[in-house]
Design a protein around this motif. Sequence first.
Motif, PDB file in Angstrom:
ATOM      1  N   ASN A 100      -8.727  12.146  -0.802  1.00 29.49           N
ATOM      2  CA  ASN A 100      -9.692  12.357  -1.479  1.00 29.49           C
ATOM      3  C   ASN A 100     -10.554  11.527  -2.121  1.00 29.49           C
ATOM      4  O   ASN A 100      -9.929  10.302  -2.245  1.00 29.49           O
ATOM      5  N   TYR A 118       0.727  -1.307   0.019  1.00 28.33           N
ATOM      6  CA  TYR A 118      -0.166   0.077   0.167  1.00 28.33           C
ATOM      7  C   TYR A 118       1.049   1.331  -0.016  1.00 28.33           C
ATOM      8  O   TYR A 118       0.726   2.323  -0.679  1.00 28.33           O
ATOM      9  N   LEU A 129      -4.479   0.878  -5.414  1.00 26.89           N
ATOM     10  CA  LEU A 129      -4.583   2.276  -5.019  1.00 26.89           C
ATOM     11  C   LEU A 129      -5.927   2.534  -4.280  1.00 26.89           C
ATOM     12  O   LEU A 129      -5.858   3.425  -3.161  1.00 26.89           O
ATOM     13  N   ALA A 130      -7.006   2.099  -4.728  1.00 22.31           N
ATOM     14  CA  ALA A 130      -8.353   2.310  -3.969  1.00 22.31           C
ATOM     15  C   ALA A 130      -8.361   1.963  -2.505  1.00 22.31           C
ATOM     16  O   ALA A 130      -8.395   2.498  -1.722  1.00 22.31           O
ATOM     17  N   ARG A 131      -7.629   0.662  -2.372  1.00 22.10           N
ATOM     18  CA  ARG A 131      -7.600  -0.066  -0.877  1.00 22.10           C
ATOM     19  C   ARG A 131      -6.616   0.891  -0.245  1.00 22.10           C
ATOM     20  O   ARG A 131      -6.943   1.043   1.113  1.00 22.10           O
ATOM     21  N   ARG A 177      -6.734   6.617   4.904  1.00 22.67           N
ATOM     22  CA  ARG A 177      -7.829   7.524   5.622  1.00 22.67           C
ATOM     23  C   ARG A 177      -8.092   7.048   7.030  1.00 22.67           C
ATOM     24  O   ARG A 177      -8.262   7.707   7.914  1.00 22.67           O
ATOM     25  N   ARG A 204      -5.766   3.887  -0.322  1.00 31.38           N
ATOM     26  CA  ARG A 204      -6.083   5.341  -0.061  1.00 31.38           C
ATOM     27  C   ARG A 204      -7.072   5.053   1.181  1.00 31.38           C
ATOM     28  O   ARG A 204      -7.262   5.837   2.076  1.00 31.38           O
ATOM     29  N   GLU A 205      -8.113   4.093   1.206  1.00 32.90           N
ATOM     30  CA  GLU A 205      -8.807   3.958   2.283  1.00 32.90           C
ATOM     31  C   GLU A 205      -7.973   3.491   3.401  1.00 32.90           C
ATOM     32  O   GLU A 205      -8.592   4.132   4.495  1.00 32.90           O
ATOM     33  N   GLN A 209      -5.138  -0.163 -10.077  1.00 31.41           N
ATOM     34  CA  GLN A 209      -6.203   0.977  -9.665  1.00 31.41           C
ATOM     35  C   GLN A 209      -6.979   0.445  -8.471  1.00 31.41           C
ATOM     36  O   GLN A 209      -7.297   1.142  -7.516  1.00 31.41           O
ATOM     37  N   SER A 210      -7.029  -0.793  -8.503  1.00 32.89           N
ATOM     38  CA  SER A 210      -7.897  -1.441  -7.330  1.00 32.89           C
ATOM     39  C   SER A 210      -6.867  -1.323  -5.803  1.00 32.89           C
ATOM     40  O   SER A 210      -7.331  -1.270  -4.986  1.00 32.89           O
ATOM     41  N   LYS A 253       2.629   6.806  -6.867  1.00 28.56           N
ATOM     42  CA  LYS A 253       1.508   7.530  -7.525  1.00 28.56           C
ATOM     43  C   LYS A 253       1.508   9.038  -6.978  1.00 28.56           C
ATOM     44  O   LYS A 253       1.395   9.940  -7.912  1.00 28.56           O
ATOM     45  N   ASP A 297      -4.062  13.871  -2.725  1.00 30.10           N
ATOM     46  CA  ASP A 297      -5.186  12.879  -3.071  1.00 30.10           C
ATOM     47  C   ASP A 297      -5.435  11.735  -2.287  1.00 30.10           C
ATOM     48  O   ASP A 297      -6.355  11.049  -2.160  1.00 30.10           O
TER      49      ASP A 297
END
Length: 208
Positions: free
Chosen positions: A208, A143, A175-177, A183, A179-180, A172-173, A150, A205
């Motif tokens: 975001n 992660y 990066l989404a995980r 957060r 970012r979550e 992409q998947s 990125k 980002d």
Amino acid sequence: MYEVDRALVARMRAGDQRAFDEFFNASAPRLVAFAARRSSLDSASLEDIVQGSLIKAVRNLDSYRGEAALFTWLTEICRHELADAHRKAARRPAHVSLDEVGATRHVVARLRVPEHQEPVAELGAAAQRDAVMLVLASLPGRYARALEAKYGDGLSVEDVARQLGLTAIATQSLLARAREAFREHWRERSDSAPGAAMSLCPTGDFLN
């Protein structure tokens, strides 16, 4: 995909001095830039971190499996070195001489802070970088590497995918995980340190 890197490591493990020279000459400048973009530490500390990372890498060549690029593997070592340095710095009383600030700015500040930025804003940015580094260090390695590539290095999804050895869709998947996860960790640290540097919200980002 990483045959060249695996071959270089094999040569180093066999004691080939030219291989070590290739490794250091190719990696050191990139690792300095990598560390400088992620830290508010002074230039001497950054130099120590880079040297320590390279030494640890050489001592642990047996652990490189060729599943990622050699430099990606090296940045993971450097990331942990940076996180340790930031933890130690956070425990020390803040004391910075004007001479040290000037020397450091000459070497690395241009990589990080616009020339027009005021000192107060510069200190705020430094505190935010420290906070981000600590949160990244708490994430799973993959992660952290994806987020750093990125948003720290500004790479495209395709470039991040090549660096991690994944497809663009898988990246992409990931990066989404990532970012979550970032957060969630950021909020946890903010809740545990209200009013401190952790309460600063990253302007990038990640959230975001």
